[in-house]
Design a protein around this motif. Structure first.
Motif, PDB file in Angstrom:
ATOM      1  N   TRP A  98       0.783  -1.226   0.256  1.00 51.05           N
ATOM      2  CA  TRP A  98       0.160  -0.166   0.015  1.00 51.05           C
ATOM      3  C   TRP A  98       0.936   1.366  -0.133  1.00 51.05           C
ATOM      4  N   VAL A  99       2.012   1.136   1.016  1.00 51.28           N
ATOM      5  CA  VAL A  99       2.784   2.547   0.657  1.00 51.28           C
ATOM      6  C   VAL A  99       3.616   2.542  -0.595  1.00 51.28           C
ATOM      7  N   GLU A 141       8.054   2.698   4.296  1.00 50.09           N
ATOM      8  CA  GLU A 141       8.526   3.519   4.022  1.00 50.09           C
ATOM      9  C   GLU A 141       9.939   3.367   3.816  1.00 50.09           C
ATOM     10  N   ALA A 142      10.992   2.652   4.544  1.00 49.30           N
ATOM     11  CA  ALA A 142      11.900   2.135   4.777  1.00 49.30           C
ATOM     12  C   ALA A 142      12.614   2.243   3.694  1.00 49.30           C
ATOM     13  N   ILE A 151       8.161   9.640   1.542  1.00 44.12           N
ATOM     14  CA  ILE A 151       6.587   9.507   2.373  1.00 44.12           C
ATOM     15  C   ILE A 151       7.059   9.454   4.135  1.00 44.12           C
ATOM     16  N   ARG A 152       5.777   9.463   4.103  1.00 40.98           N
ATOM     17  CA  ARG A 152       5.401   9.667   5.732  1.00 40.98           C
ATOM     18  C   ARG A 152       3.553   9.176   5.595  1.00 40.98           C
ATOM     19  N   THR A 153       3.993   8.418   6.565  1.00 41.20           N
ATOM     20  CA  THR A 153       2.369   7.144   6.452  1.00 41.20           C
ATOM     21  C   THR A 153       1.947   7.620   7.851  1.00 41.20           C
ATOM     22  N   GLY A 154       0.417   7.285   8.862  1.00 48.90           N
ATOM     23  CA  GLY A 154       0.229   6.881   9.779  1.00 48.90           C
ATOM     24  C   GLY A 154      -1.531   6.013   9.265  1.00 48.90           C
TER      25      GLY A 154
END
Length: 368
Positions: A98-99, A141-142, A151-154
């Protein structure tokens, strides 16, 4: 960009300049965004029977079911994604991919919305499920960072509005607020399941100073939005497209009802999902979708995919549709992206840094 890691979104031209614009995705369901090939592989491992075993055929089945106008068929699509998301490795893989799909879409901030209570059929409890999803987000993210992408996710944890677990999910969100969970939501059948039925959860979250968004104004009308904002204290509205029922405006002229005026004056963000709204009957076409009129009136509109798989879409595709069919231009896309980043469930300093370092420079580099 490595197509094996970051495949071009479905229905998007790889040379489309919109693809290179920096984007924010706020309303983006994890269980609505799986890759068809992943579903096939996970279903084989889980012993789950799918309507099609070929990824291309399965993608076509999801699209046909979601566009059928039959609510039962639409909901069946989620049964096939949730069924393969019942183990920690499966949840981690889905979240990781998804990321990577967000990165391929040009998204630099994304919130993964999902309901932990729907992933307990095997040996997971809700805490373990949240940890598994976070592991996948971190891995994604890595991988993006190694490829030179930011990219930053939550996570937004969702309670099901027809169930009685919303307080438990709210408490779960607070337990994980410092390890990746950024917000809380309720979703599911809107009609007959008002937000106020979950007031205990919302009161608890407000006391904990925790962000809340609520699905409202899609299947149900203005009353649902009113409860979400004024009774349950939502900071954002998931969809909210039916706020137009509280206004009488033609060609920019007319009057707003009390609630619509409040939403406008207080800039309550609307997480609008054009293609999804067409599938659920909340709008008739992209050209006539209320998002454009709401934008022109100054409402805090944002552009989102909702369910990437079911709608065969992405933020890029939604933006392209708005440009081609509703007359949007680059400044409109930037306005909606600024709105989205401005109401993201991350600290102010992070939002300001993203605006200065990614959003504004990214739009300045591209000309549609």
């Amino acid at each position: 960009m490595d197509q094996t890691l970051f495949p071009t979104p479905h229905g998007v031209d790889a040379d489309d300049p919109i693809l290179r614009l920096p984007k924010v995705s706020l309303h983006d369901h994890l269980d609505g965004g799986l890759r068809p090939a992943t579903i096939v592989e996970l279903a084989s491992e889980a012993g789950h029977t799918l309507p099609a075993d070929d990824p291309a055929d399965l993608a076509a089945w999801f699209s046909a079911s979601a566009n059928s106008g039959d609510l039962t068929r639409y909901l069946e699509t989620f049964e096939n994604t949730i069924a393969v998301m019942q183990t920690a490795p499966a949840l981690t893989r889905v979240a990781r991919e998804w990321v990577l799909d967000q990165v391929a879409d040009g998204v630099f901030y994304a919130e993964a919305r999902w309901a932990p209570e729907q992933h307990l059929r095997a040996d997971l409890d809700m805490d373990a499920a949240v940890i598994a999803v976070q592991a996948g987000l971190d891995e994604g993210e890595a991988i993006a960072a190694e490829a030179g992408r930011v990219i930053r996710t939550g996570q937004i944890l969702t309670g099901m509005r027809h169930a009685n677990n919303s307080l438990a999910v709210a408490e779960l969100a607070i337990r994980h607020r410092d390890t990746g969970v950024v917000g809380f939501d309720i979703a599911g059948g809107e009609a007959g399941n008002p937000p106020a039925a979950h007031l205990q959860a919302f009161d608890f979250l407000h006391r904990e100073c925790f962000p809340v968004t609520i699905h409202a104004g899609e299947a149900a009308g203005v009353e649902s939005i009113l409860e979400a904002v004024q009774v349950c204290g939502a900071q954002r509205i998931g969809h909210g497209v039916r706020i137009v029922e509280d206004m009488d405006v033609v060609d920019g002229n007319g009057t707003l009802g009390r609630l619509a005026a409040w939403i406008l004056d207080h800039q309550v963000p609307l997480e609008l999902c054009p293609s999804s709204n067409l599938q659920t009957g909340a709008a008739g076409s992209i050209a006539d979708h209320p998002i454009t009129g709401l934008k022109d009136l100054g409402f805090a509109v944002t552009v989102n995919p909702d369910n990437r798989l079911m709608s065969a879409t992405s933020v890029t595709r939604e933006m392209r549709l708005l440009v081609d069919e509703a007359g949007w231009d680059q400044s409109d896309l930037e306005w909606a992206t600024v709105n989205a980043l401005g109401c993201a469930f991350i600290p102010l300093d992070a939002r300001e840094r993203f605006i200065d370092e990614i959003l504004i420079p990214g739009f300045e580099r591209i000309t549609l």
